[in-house]
Design a protein around this motif. Structure first.
Motif: not given
Length: 552
Positions: A194-214, A252-257
């Motif tokens: 998912y980081g290809y599409h929205f790379p900025e979300l990784i730095k904001i949400v650090t928890d694994n399960s929360t990131y998957c929910k987001m 965001s600088m991510g690519m389209d998906i």
């Protein structure tokens, strides 16, 4: 001269064989090995002295269990005392296949026991030709007895599990560790995908399960708007984070998906979220099982560390048998053997390093507190393994002792003595055990009452039919007596009264009268009907009797 007898334990019973020319056989052992395969030559070496068949399958199971544990059963003792010649010029020697049961027989009966060598070869031949040596026993019957005893022995061993439910703990902690690895791997895969599409979300949400929910919630970042802020706040549990996610999605600088890629990412995120939810359920299950099987160990060192100790030891009983020095380095075997090989420093702790006590201790006191904690873990595991009523009283007291020892290392305050703490724990554990027994007794009473009610309900239909039959018989007898006493005319009035009652009960039922009120009405109406029945017209016989009385 030595007389050798050989004891053979079979599924059908005990057999005692006499070995002829023991010394010659011992000198010619290779020839004995060749003669074992030939039944004719073997009969010249060995003869059956006595045979004791088992009375039932349960008796055979009891005897084989005793032999496997190295205990002399009463049947075996009686058989040997009856058939083994103890006195006389010839010294009797008993050959046994298992050294463990041989030592028990030597202590119990004072016999000279021999194992191995010639005895092993003779027992091999007896096992091969047993059905031919015992009269009345066929090969088919012997194989059936072996098969039946094998099944019952295996079933009894599986049922008699001294480790109670610690097998479930071993499996659950292994699955929990595997789930941790899998969830971590899958979450990293979702982040990368998912980081290809929205790379900025990784730095904001650090928890694994929360990131998957987001990732499952957001989907395409271009479709994110102010309306989805509330749902994001519910997942992230922070309004500032939700706002920053919204702002990052706009720049965001991510690519389209493509939609197909998004569907696959959402499905995979859903699987990771469900795995994380199942992990929480499994952790609750492990907590409940540890509370049932090893409550003191769980109270002392925690559910996960205690379960890992039990799993590494193999069972709770094995852990209870270990000394404190072994429990201390349990899980650090490689480091221990490496240190012994290189003559370096041995490890101070193994699995108990994950306990909070060692993390809170200073660097110079980590070895001391690990040794003290291992000692307390050994005590707790032994109490859990061999106590009748499981309670966590001892675990709480042992945890307090470790806390006091930690404060002693830091402040120098003297801890309480172990004897005083254990006396308090014994008194408190007795009270708790009494309460648990009372609760169990109450549950047992409730269960019995429930069973009685169910039994009464099941037999209730038959009782109702019997009651109806009794009522019919009683009414018939009553009518017969009435006809004999001349009360037929009085009884003829009752059907009319009953009809009146039925007509009056119909509106009463419509008005909502209860069954108790209906019974009272019936009684009052019966009282009113009876005087009417008494005023019936007199028969000619009664008028004649009255005239005779007046004349007299």
């Amino acid at each position: 001269m030595v007389l050798l007898h050989v004891l053979f334990e079979h599924a059908a019973g005990y057999a005692l064989f006499v070995v002829k020319e023991v010394e010659e056989i011992g000198m010619l052992l290779p020839q004995v090995e060749d003669c074992v395969l030939n039944i004719g030559k073997f009969n010249g070496m060995v003869s059956l002295a006595a045979f004791f068949p088992f009375k039932s399958a349960q008796a055979a199971l009891d005897n084989i269990n005793a032999i496997s544990e190295g205990v002399v059963h009463a049947d075996l003792k009686l058989f040997l005392e009856t058939n083994l010649p103890i006195g006389g010029k010839k010294k009797a020697m008993l050959g046994v296949g298992d050294a463990k049961i041989g030592g028990a027989l030597q202590e119990e009966l004072g016999l000279a026991i021999q194992t191995g060598g010639v005895v092993a070869e003779i027992l091999r031949g007896v096992r091969l030709h047993f059905h031919s040596l015992v009269k009345g026993l066929t090969a088919q019957a012997a194989s059936k007895a072996q098969l039946g005893l094998g099944h019952s022995y295996s079933r009894a061993k599986v049922k008699f599990n001294v480790n109670r439910s610690d097998n479930m703990i071993i499996q659950s902690i292994a699955l929990l560790d595997q789930l941790d690895k899998d969830i971590n791997t899958f979450s990293m895969r979702v982040r990368e995908w998912y980081g290809y599409h929205f790379p900025e979300l990784i730095k904001i949400v650090t928890d694994n399960s929360t990131y998957c929910k987001m990732a499952q919630l957001i989907g395409n970042r271009k479709e994110l708007s102010e309306e989805s802020l509330e749902s994001m706040e519910e997942v992230v549990m922070d309004s500032a984070k939700a706002q920053s996610i919204l702002e990052a999605s706009r720049s965001s600088m991510g690519m389209d998906i493509s939609p197909i890629d998004l569907i696959n990412i959402e499905r995979f995120s859903n699987r990771v979220v469900s795995l994380a939810a199942y992990r929480l359920e499994l952790q609750e299950y492990l907590h409940s099982k540890m509370g049932q099987v090893a409550p003191n160990l769980a109270a002392l060192i925690g559910d996960v560390v205690g379960a890992r100790l039990i799993s590494h030891a193999g069972s709770l009983t094995n852990l209870a048998k270990y000394p404190a020095s072994t429990v201390q380095i349990l899980g650090a075997e490689k480091a221990l053997f490496r240190a012994l090989k290189t003559r370096g420093n041995t490890p101070k702790y193994g699995l108990i390093f994950h306990s909070t006590f060692i993390g809170r201790a200073a660097a110079k006191n980590k070895g001391r507190i690990s040794r003290y904690l291992a000692n307390k873990c050994t005590i707790a595991s032994r109490i859990d393994a061999f106590s009748d009523v499981p309670t966590c009283v001892f675990g709480d007291k042992l945890r307090d002792q470790v806390e006091e020892r930690l404060s002693f290392y830091e402040t120098g305050e003297a801890p309480r003595k172990n004897l005083d703490v254990m006396k308090e724990a014994v008194i408190q554990a007795g009270e708790v055990a009494a309460e648990i027994k009372i609760k169990l007794a109450k549950k047992e009473k409730k269960r019995r009452k429930r069973e009685k009610k169910l039994a009464a309900l099941s037999t209730g239909d038959g009782e109702e039919e019997a009651g109806d039959a009794e009522v019919i018989i009683a009414s018939a007898v009553h009518v017969r007596h009435a006809t004999e006493n001349g009360e037929v005319k009085k009884k003829k009035k009752k059907p009319a009264a009953e009809a009146v009652q039925m007509e009056e009960e119909a509106p009463a039922a419509e008005n909502g009268d209860t069954p108790a009120k209906k019974k009272k009405k019936r009684k009052s109406e019966a009282m009113e009907v009876e005087p009417v029945a008494e005023e019936a017209p007199e028969t000619p016989q009664t008028e004649k009797k009255k005239k005779k009385k007046k004349k007299d």
